[in-house]
Design a protein around this motif. Sequence first.
Motif, PDB file in Angstrom:
ATOM      1  N   UNK A  31      32.468  42.792  20.924  1.00 10.87           N
ATOM      2  CA  UNK A  31      32.015  43.770  21.915  1.00 10.87           C
ATOM      3  C   UNK A  31      31.843  45.150  21.300  1.00 10.87           C
ATOM      4  N   UNK A  32      32.735  45.524  20.381  1.00  8.54           N
ATOM      5  CA  UNK A  32      32.606  46.825  19.725  1.00  8.54           C
ATOM      6  C   UNK A  32      31.358  46.870  18.855  1.00  8.54           C
ATOM      7  N   UNK A  33      31.044  45.791  18.172  1.00  7.19           N
ATOM      8  CA  UNK A  33      29.832  45.762  17.357  1.00  7.19           C
ATOM      9  C   UNK A  33      28.575  45.807  18.218  1.00  7.19           C
ATOM     10  N   UNK A  35      28.341  47.214  21.185  1.00  9.33           N
ATOM     11  CA  UNK A  35      28.228  48.568  21.723  1.00  9.33           C
ATOM     12  C   UNK A  35      27.637  49.543  20.703  1.00  9.33           C
ATOM     13  N   UNK A  36      27.912  49.313  19.425  1.00 11.37           N
ATOM     14  CA  UNK A  36      27.375  50.192  18.382  1.00 11.37           C
ATOM     15  C   UNK A  36      25.932  49.859  18.044  1.00 11.37           C
ATOM     16  N   UNK A  37      25.406  48.765  18.609  1.00  9.01           N
ATOM     17  CA  UNK A  37      24.022  48.417  18.394  1.00  9.01           C
ATOM     18  C   UNK A  37      23.766  47.574  17.158  1.00  9.01           C
ATOM     19  N   UNK A  38      24.791  46.942  16.633  1.00  8.03           N
ATOM     20  CA  UNK A  38      24.622  46.092  15.461  1.00  8.03           C
ATOM     21  C   UNK A  38      23.947  44.798  15.900  1.00  8.03           C
ATOM     22  N   UNK A  39      23.106  44.264  15.029  1.00  4.21           N
ATOM     23  CA  UNK A  39      22.380  43.040  15.330  1.00  4.21           C
ATOM     24  C   UNK A  39      23.363  41.887  15.558  1.00  4.21           C
ATOM     25  N   UNK A  40      23.117  41.112  16.578  1.00  4.00           N
ATOM     26  CA  UNK A  40      24.021  40.019  16.935  1.00  4.00           C
ATOM     27  C   UNK A  40      23.912  38.829  15.995  1.00  4.00           C
ATOM     28  N   UNK A  41      22.956  38.842  15.092  1.00  7.95           N
ATOM     29  CA  UNK A  41      22.804  37.713  14.172  1.00  7.95           C
ATOM     30  C   UNK A  41      23.926  37.657  13.144  1.00  7.95           C
ATOM     31  N   UNK A  42      24.730  38.712  13.015  1.00  6.20           N
ATOM     32  CA  UNK A  42      25.835  38.672  12.057  1.00  6.20           C
ATOM     33  C   UNK A  42      26.902  37.672  12.483  1.00  6.20           C
ATOM     34  N   UNK A  43      26.926  37.307  13.756  1.00 12.51           N
ATOM     35  CA  UNK A  43      27.900  36.319  14.222  1.00 12.51           C
ATOM     36  C   UNK A  43      27.529  34.919  13.769  1.00 12.51           C
ATOM     37  N   UNK A  44      26.285  34.716  13.438  1.00  4.75           N
ATOM     38  CA  UNK A  44      25.825  33.393  13.031  1.00  4.75           C
ATOM     39  C   UNK A  44      25.778  33.228  11.522  1.00  4.75           C
ATOM     40  N   UNK A  45      26.094  34.255  10.769  1.00  7.05           N
ATOM     41  CA  UNK A  45      26.041  34.164   9.316  1.00  7.05           C
ATOM     42  C   UNK A  45      27.091  33.179   8.826  1.00  7.05           C
ATOM     43  N   UNK A  46      26.714  32.392   7.864  1.00  5.58           N
ATOM     44  CA  UNK A  46      27.638  31.452   7.259  1.00  5.58           C
ATOM     45  C   UNK A  46      27.705  30.105   7.949  1.00  5.58           C
ATOM     46  N   UNK A  47      27.063  29.944   9.093  1.00  6.10           N
ATOM     47  CA  UNK A  47      27.132  28.660   9.778  1.00  6.10           C
ATOM     48  C   UNK A  47      26.147  27.661   9.194  1.00  6.10           C
ATOM     49  N   UNK A  48      25.020  28.132   8.700  1.00  3.70           N
ATOM     50  CA  UNK A  48      24.047  27.200   8.151  1.00  3.70           C
ATOM     51  C   UNK A  48      24.167  27.079   6.637  1.00  3.70           C
ATOM     52  N   UNK A  49      24.923  27.945   6.025  1.00  2.00           N
ATOM     53  CA  UNK A  49      25.027  27.966   4.574  1.00  2.00           C
ATOM     54  C   UNK A  49      26.366  27.368   4.173  1.00  2.00           C
ATOM     55  N   UNK A  50      26.373  26.602   3.101  1.00  3.22           N
ATOM     56  CA  UNK A  50      27.623  26.074   2.594  1.00  3.22           C
ATOM     57  C   UNK A  50      27.978  24.736   3.212  1.00  3.22           C
ATOM     58  N   UNK A  51      29.200  24.320   2.917  1.00  3.65           N
ATOM     59  CA  UNK A  51      29.698  23.025   3.352  1.00  3.65           C
ATOM     60  C   UNK A  51      30.315  23.169   4.732  1.00  3.65           C
ATOM     61  N   UNK A  52      30.184  22.129   5.518  1.00  3.90           N
ATOM     62  CA  UNK A  52      30.773  22.124   6.846  1.00  3.90           C
ATOM     63  C   UNK A  52      32.297  22.209   6.746  1.00  3.90           C
TER      64      UNK A  52
END
Length: 116
Positions: A31-33, A35-52
């Motif tokens: 929520x703090x991120x 509110x500061x206007x940061x792109x919400x795609x940072x929450x999805x980083x690392x989910x498609x890359x690397x090993x499960x």
Amino acid sequence: MGPEILVPLSLFLMIFGIVYLIYSTRNRERLALIEKGVDASIFLKGTTKGVSVWKVFVVNLAFLLIGSGVGIFLALLITTYTSLEDGAVYPSIILIMAGVGLLAGFRTAKDLDKEE
């Protein structure tokens, strides 16, 4: 209320508290991120890359169980063919071999990550 009910109750409350703290802190950070206007795609980083995560968990659990089994077998051999006491040999060998198994699982998971 005897100790037979207080111990499981306190264990449950401790686990619930830890899980609640993790999720509430994560929610506040997000929520703090936002509110500061940061792109919400940072929450999805690392989910498609690397090993499960499940692959790494299964590999580490498999090596842990294999290490524990080898530890039990080695402790049985040591107590059968030497005059060492059972009380010290079993826990020490089992824990040592479980640690070796986790180390092997960690290295295998690291190799899996390099392949993908």
